[in-house]
Design an enzyme around this catalytic site. Structure first.
Site, PDB file in Angstrom:
ATOM      1  N   SER A 295       3.985   3.800   0.755  1.00  0.00           N
ATOM      2  CA  SER A 295       4.856   2.976  -0.043  1.00  0.00           C
ATOM      3  C   SER A 295       3.431   2.381  -0.810  1.00  0.00           C
ATOM      4  O   SER A 295       2.254   3.174  -0.175  1.00  0.00           O
ATOM      5  CB  SER A 295       4.678   2.060   1.028  1.00  0.00           C
ATOM      6  OG  SER A 295       3.979   1.974   1.321  1.00  0.00           O
ATOM      7  N   LYS A 296       2.792   1.601  -1.772  1.00  0.00           N
ATOM      8  CA  LYS A 296       1.556   1.493  -1.837  1.00  0.00           C
ATOM      9  C   LYS A 296       0.976   0.983  -1.314  1.00  0.00           C
ATOM     10  O   LYS A 296      -0.166   0.947  -1.218  1.00  0.00           O
ATOM     11  CB  LYS A 296       2.451   0.041  -3.141  1.00  0.00           C
ATOM     12  CG  LYS A 296       2.853   0.438  -4.730  1.00  0.00           C
ATOM     13  CD  LYS A 296       3.035  -0.518  -5.559  1.00  0.00           C
ATOM     14  CE  LYS A 296       3.898   0.250  -6.788  1.00  0.00           C
ATOM     15  NZ  LYS A 296       4.137  -0.299  -7.491  1.00  0.00           N
ATOM     16  N   ARG A 297       1.293   0.220   0.114  1.00  0.00           N
ATOM     17  CA  ARG A 297       0.710  -0.452   0.583  1.00  0.00           C
ATOM     18  C   ARG A 297      -0.351   0.937   1.546  1.00  0.00           C
ATOM     19  O   ARG A 297      -1.552   0.688   2.006  1.00  0.00           O
ATOM     20  CB  ARG A 297       0.896  -0.677   2.323  1.00  0.00           C
ATOM     21  CG  ARG A 297       1.986  -2.128   1.020  1.00  0.00           C
ATOM     22  CD  ARG A 297       2.550  -2.922   2.005  1.00  0.00           C
ATOM     23  NE  ARG A 297       3.892  -4.715   1.554  1.00  0.00           N
ATOM     24  CZ  ARG A 297       4.253  -4.862   2.490  1.00  0.00           C
ATOM     25  NH1 ARG A 297       4.470  -4.543   3.593  1.00  0.00           N
ATOM     26  NH2 ARG A 297       4.847  -5.749   2.246  1.00  0.00           N
ATOM     27  N   SER A 298      -0.207   2.039   1.306  1.00  0.00           N
ATOM     28  CA  SER A 298      -1.005   2.281   2.433  1.00  0.00           C
ATOM     29  C   SER A 298      -2.151   3.505   1.655  1.00  0.00           C
ATOM     30  O   SER A 298      -2.281   4.626   2.014  1.00  0.00           O
ATOM     31  CB  SER A 298       0.646   3.734   3.055  1.00  0.00           C
ATOM     32  OG  SER A 298       1.411   4.651   1.570  1.00  0.00           O
ATOM     33  N   GLY A 299      -2.225   3.545   0.071  1.00  0.00           N
ATOM     34  CA  GLY A 299      -3.050   4.343  -0.285  1.00  0.00           C
ATOM     35  C   GLY A 299      -2.418   5.575  -1.414  1.00  0.00           C
ATOM     36  O   GLY A 299      -1.805   5.789  -0.727  1.00  0.00           O
TER      37      GLY A 299
END
Length: 558
Positions: A295-299
Site C-alpha cells: 500500500s502507499k502507506r508502506s512507502g
C-alpha cells in the site's frame, strides 16, 4: 440534489418500472436475462472482464488482474471485456479513468469490448446502466429476497461509531420487525422518507468452489444484511457487479483475493436472481518484501504508472507482475524473461498459487535490463522508441549537448552502456562520464588510480596511442584494446609482475583518468565513445591533476 441518473434509478425502484434503455436487457428483457438457465451458457465462448473503479491510479495488483484476464481470454480463444465501475460516486478521481486506460494501452493489453470499442453488451460504464440494476432490485424485492430499510441512516452511523468506541456490537432490530408491508412502504415513499434496499442474506454455511483455492466452506453470516441500493439511489458494488457479469455473459471471474469473503454473498445474489454464476478464480494478494500489505502507506511505489514514469519498460512491468503468484516453470524455454505472446502460450490458471506474492524490486530491475536489451537487439519500432526515450533522458540531463545527440550517436551510447542501467532514465547517469569531467579527488578514484609510479607512463602511452591512431583505428575498439594490452604485457615483463597484473593495472589507471569510476564499459569502448579529442583532453587533465597533487604533497609542513 440527485443527478438525473440517480433520480431515474430511485423512480424505477419506487414505482416498480424500468427506466429508459441503457443496457442490453432493460425492463422486461432484463428480467428475462436474469432467468437464463445454466444450460444457456453450456459451451459458450469464454468471456472474462477487468472491471476497475476510476478512484485512483492503477495498482500493481490491478495490472496483474488485467493481465491474467487477458492471458486467460487469449489462450482459451475467448473475449476480454473492460468495464468501468463508477457507482461509488464519492470516491471518483478526475482523470483516473484516462490514466488506467493509458497504462493498459502502453502495456499492450487491448480489450475486445470496452467503452471505446463496444460490443453487444454495452454500455460498458456502470453509471450508464442504472435501469438494469433497478429492474434486478425490483425483482429481488418482489420475490422477497430484498427489502426497503427506512431506518434513519444517521442513527445507523451513530450506532457504528458507538460500536467503534465501546468495541461492543449494538443489537440490530430483527429485520422482519423493520420491514414495512408494501402499503406502508408506499406511504413512507410518498412522504419522501429516505431508505436503502437491503438483501436478505441466507443464514447458512456456504461451500464455494474456487479455481485457485479449491473448495472452501464459509460459516453462516451474522453480519447485517448488506445494502444493495444506497439512499441516494445508486447501487452498491455487490448488486451492480453481479447484474453486469450476468448481463455481459461473463463465464469466468478472475479477481483479487480480497473479494473472496464476498463470494458467498455474490453466489446468494445469483441464486436469488435465478442466474447461473460464472466460475471464480481469486488471485493472491501482492505483499511488500517484509510481508506487509502492499500500500502507499508502506512507502515506495504501488501504482503501475509510477514505475512507467521512472523509465521501466511496460513489457518488463507485465513480466514482473506475471511472475508474482504464478508458477511458469515447465514451459518451453523455462525462462523468466517473457514477452506478452510468450505469456499467452505458457499461462495456465492451474499454475496460479494461493500463496501471497512478495514484491522483490531487484527482480523488476533485472527483468527491465533484459527487456531493454531485447528491444535493442530486435530493432524495429520498439528499438526506435527506446532510443527516442534515451535521447530525451540524455538531452534532459545535458541540454547543451542536445544538438550532438543524433540517432546514431544515441544508439552508440545506449549499446555501450546496455546491461548497466536498470531503466532508460538511468542511461543518463551511466553515460555521464561522456558529458562531465571526472572528480579525481574521491576516495573511489584514489583507490582506482593505484601505483603512482606507473600512473604517468601509462597515461602517456595512452596519449601516444590516441595521437597515432588513424581515424578508422580510433573507432575500432578491438584495435585500441589490443594495442593497450600489448603495452601492458611489456610493462608486466619489465617489472616482473604476475601474469595478468599488467593488463589489470593499465586498464584501471586509464579508466581512472578518463572516468574516475571503477565500473563502466571497457576502456576500448570508452575511447571510441569519447573520440580522440575528448580522450586527449581527459588524459592531459588527469596528468595535470596528478602533478598538482604530487606538488602539494611535497610541500613542507608549516
Amino acid at each position: 440534489m440527485l443527478t438525473f441518473g440517480a433520480a431515474l434509478a430511485r423512480r424505477c425502484l419506487r414505482q416498480g418500472v424500468a427506466g429508459p434503455s441503457t443496457g442490453r436487457c432493460p425492463g422486461a428483457s432484463a428480467r428475462r436475462c436474469m432467468h437464463d438457465s445454466a444450460d444457456a451458457r453450456a459451451g459458450q465462448t469464454p468471456r472474462v472482464r477487468f472491471a476497475p473503479s476510476p478512484t485512483g491510479a492503477l495498482h500493481l495488483g490491478g495490472l496483474r488482474t488485467a493481465l491474467f484476464n487477458y492471458l486467460f481470454a487469449r489462450q482459451s480463444g475467448g473475449r476480454w471485456l473492460l468495464r468501468i465501475e463508477d457507482t461509488d460516486r464519492s470516491r471518483l478521481v478526475e482523470g483516473s479513468q484516462e490514466s488506467l486506460l493509458r497504462v493498459l494501452a502502453l502495456c499492450g493489453l487491448t480489450p475486445d469490448e470496452s467503452p471505446s470499442a463496444p460490443g453487444d453488451c454495452g454500455p460498458y460504464v456502470q453509471s450508464e446502466r442504472l435501469s438494469l440494476y433497478a429492474a434486478a432490485c425490483e425483482q429481488l424485492i418482489r420475490d422477497g429476497h430484498a427489502y426497503r430499510d427506512f431506518q434513519p441512516e444517521a442513527a445507523t452511523l451513530a450506532e457504528k461509531e458507538a460500536e467503534r468506541k465501546t468495541k461492543k456490537k449494538t443489537p440490530r432490530p430483527n429485520r422482519d420487525a423493520i420491514v414495512p408491508d408494501e402499503e406502508e412502504a408506499q406511504r413512507l415513499i410518498a412522504e419522501g422518507r429516505p431508505f436503502v434496499v437491503r438483501f436478505r442474506v441466507p443464514r447458512k454455511p456456504t461451500t464455494i468452489q474456487d479455481m485457485v483455492y479449491g473448495s472452501i466452506t464459509m460459516p453462516k453470516s451474522h453480519a447485517d444484511d448488506p445494502v444493495l441500493v444506497k439512499s441516494d439511489g445508486w447501487p452498491t458494488y455487490h448488486l451492480a457487479n453481479v447484474v453486469d457479469d450476468h448481463a455481459m455473459r461473463i463465464t469466468h471471474v478472475l479477481r483479487g483475493e480480497e473479494w473472496l469473503p464476498s463470494l458467498p454473498l455474490h453466489l446468494a445474489l445469483y441464486e436469488a436472481l435465478r442466474c447461473p454464476p460464472p466460475a471464480f478464480a481469486h488471485l493472491p494478494l501482492l505483499m511488500n518484501k517484509d510481508g506487509s500489505k502492499l500500500s502507499k502507506r508502506s512507502g515506495g511505489h504501488v501504482n503501475a504508472q509510477d514505475y512507467l514514469a521512472e523509465g521501466y519498460e511496460p513489457e518488463a512491468l507485465l513480466n514482473f507482475v506475471a511472475l508474482m503468484g504464478c508458477n511458469w516453470h515447465g514451459r518451453e524455454g523455462d525462462n523468466e524473461v517473457m514477452s506478452l505472446s510468450e505469456m499467452v502460450d505458457g499461462f495456465s490458471i492451474a499454475n496460479v498459487s494461493h500463496a501471497r506474492a512478495k514484491l522483490h524490486l531487484d527482480k523488476l530491475r533485472f527483468l527491465n535490463r533484459q527487456h531493454m536489451a531485447r528491444k535493442l537487439e530486435r530493432g524495429g519500432e520498439a528499438a526506435a522508441e527506446l532510443l527516442s526515450r534515451a535521447r530525451q533522458a540524455l538531452a534532459g540531463r545535458w541540454p547543451e549537448a542536445k544538438e550532438l545527440m543524433t540517432q546514431s550517436r544515441v544508439e552508440q551510447i545506449v549499446r555501450a552502456v546496455m546491461g548497466r542501467p536498470d531503466t532508460v532514465n538511468e542511461i543518463a547517469d551511466t553515460a555521464s562520464f561522456l558529458f562531465e569531467a571526472p572528480d579525481w579527488s574521491t576516495s573511489e578514484a584514489a583507490k582506482l588510480r593505484g601505483d603512482p609510479e606507473t600512473y604517468t607512463p601509462v597515461l602517456h602511452t595512452a596519449l601516444d596511442l590516441v595521437e597515432v591512431a588513424s581515424e578508422a583505428q580510433a573507432r575500432d575498439e578491438l584495435w585500441l584494446t589490443t594495442a593497450l594490452e600489448d603495452f601492458a604485457l611489456r610493462l608486466e615483463a619489465a617489472n616482473g609482475w604476475q601474469a595478468g597484473q599488467g593488463k589489470q593495472r593499465v586498464m584501471r589507471q586509464i579508466r581512472h583518468a578518463l572516468t574516475a569510476r571503477s565500473r563502466g564499459p571497457s576502456i576500448g569502448t570508452v575511447l571510441v565513445l569519447m573520440g580522440p579529442a575528448l580522450a586527449r583532453e581527459r588524459l592531459h587533465a588527469a596528468l595535470d591533476h596528478f602533478a598538482s597533487e604530487a606538488s602539494t604533497a611535497a610541500l613542507p609542513e608549516q
